[in-house]
Design an enzyme around this catalytic site. Structure first.
Site, PDB file in Angstrom:
ATOM      1  CE  LYS A 116      -2.434  -0.712   3.683  1.00 12.78           C
ATOM      2  NZ  LYS A 116      -2.205  -1.870   4.473  1.00 12.78           N
ATOM      3  NE  ARG A 169      -5.049  -2.043   9.721  1.00 12.04           N
ATOM      4  CZ  ARG A 169      -4.071  -1.226   9.310  1.00 12.04           C
ATOM      5  NH1 ARG A 169      -4.305   0.024   9.060  1.00 12.04           N
ATOM      6  NH2 ARG A 169      -2.859  -1.688   9.140  1.00 12.04           N
ATOM      7  NE  ARG A 192       7.115  -3.308   6.920  1.00 18.72           N
ATOM      8  CZ  ARG A 192       5.860  -2.927   6.801  1.00 18.72           C
ATOM      9  NH1 ARG A 192       5.433  -2.386   5.679  1.00 18.72           N
ATOM     10  NH2 ARG A 192       5.004  -3.108   7.790  1.00 18.72           N
ATOM     11  NE  ARG A 210       5.544  -0.757  11.208  1.00 25.83           N
ATOM     12  CZ  ARG A 210       4.494  -0.639  10.400  1.00 25.83           C
ATOM     13  NH1 ARG A 210       4.587   0.077   9.299  1.00 25.83           N
ATOM     14  NH2 ARG A 210       3.353  -1.222  10.680  1.00 25.83           N
ATOM     15  NE  ARG A 226       0.731  -5.240  11.587  1.00 28.70           N
ATOM     16  CZ  ARG A 226       1.859  -4.879  10.968  1.00 28.70           C
ATOM     17  NH1 ARG A 226       2.989  -5.517  11.195  1.00 28.70           N
ATOM     18  NH2 ARG A 226       1.844  -3.893  10.113  1.00 28.70           N
TER      19      ARG A 226
END
Ligand code: AMP
Length: 219
Positions: free
Chosen positions: A22, A98, A133, A162, A173
């Site tokens: 995204k 969401r 990531r 993160r 998630r």
């Protein structure tokens, strides 16, 4: 890339699980169509860094990989969308809604998107993307240890992961995303564009761009 401005401001939602691309696609859309990019994740991280009341509450949920309570995020998004820049330029909403409750709240506030883009990527690919990531806290550039790494030793030394990008948190998630996705999509069935996000970013963008151009023709 030349910036295109539609006759009327466009209102676009982009949806997809964590690491579906995204953020990358939003950068491409924003630079071509000059929309205001509203990423709820970024908004919450800004609140958290500023140690506001909302930021401190949000950080606790984000650390666990959980969604923050609907009422908090709904208030934040509604007040941001009402600001002048969004009203004039149009908006690209990323990371919201969401939950079905959030989708319903937009409807009740008469915040109606023109296009709902969904990036579809298999869970196994998302897990590999998320766990590799890394974020450069100085430039906010995202790298991946396997697919997109810098050779600059100074940057490598300061890269961070993160707190919600671990295998445990991504599992939480993804479960939350998969649990809500059908209910959310049902709100937007007439304006939905499902895009295969498991491809080169420019191929993904080409499909998104086609949907936006079609939208421009009817606005
Ligand atoms: P993101 O950067 O979009 O992956 O969002 C990071 C985290 O921010 C999420 O895991 C949630 O904890 C929180 N968050 C972002 N958007 C929302 C939302 N619409 N509803 C609830 N929590 C959110």
């Amino acid at each position: 890339m030349a910036t295109l401005v539609a006759n009327k401001p466009m209102h676009i939602i982009i949806s997809g699980a964590a690491c579906s691309g995204k953020g990358t696609q939003c950068e491409l859309i924003k630079s071509k169509y000059n929309l205001i990019h509203l990423s709820t994740g970024d908004m919450l991280r800004t609140e958290s860094a500023a140690r506001t009341e909302l930021g401190l509450i949000a950080q606790e949920y984000m650390n666990k990989g959980e969604l923050i309570p609907d009422q908090l995020i709904i208030k934040l998004v509604k007040s941001r969308i009402q600001q002048e820049d969004c009203q004039k330029q149009g908006w690209l909403l990323d990371g919201f809604p969401r939950t079905a409750i959030q989708a319903q709240a937009l409807l009740e506030s008469n915040i109606i998107p023109d296009l709902f883009i969904v990036l579809q990527v298999p869970d196994s690919v998302l897990i590999e993307r998320v766990t590799g990531r890394r974020l450069d806290p100085v430039t906010s550039i995202i790298y991946h240890i396997k697919y997109n790494m810098t050779t600059d030793e100074q940057i490598i030394a300061r890269l961070i992961q993160r707190s919600d990008d671990t295998i445990e948190k991504i599992t939480v998630r993804l479960a939350a995303y998969n649990d809500q996705v059908t209910a959310i999509e049902s709100h937007y069935s007439k304006i939905i564009a499902k895009i295969d996000g498991n491809r080169d970013k420019m191929l993904v963008f080409a499909d998104i761009d086609k949907s936006i151009q079609k939208l421009q023709e009817i606005l």
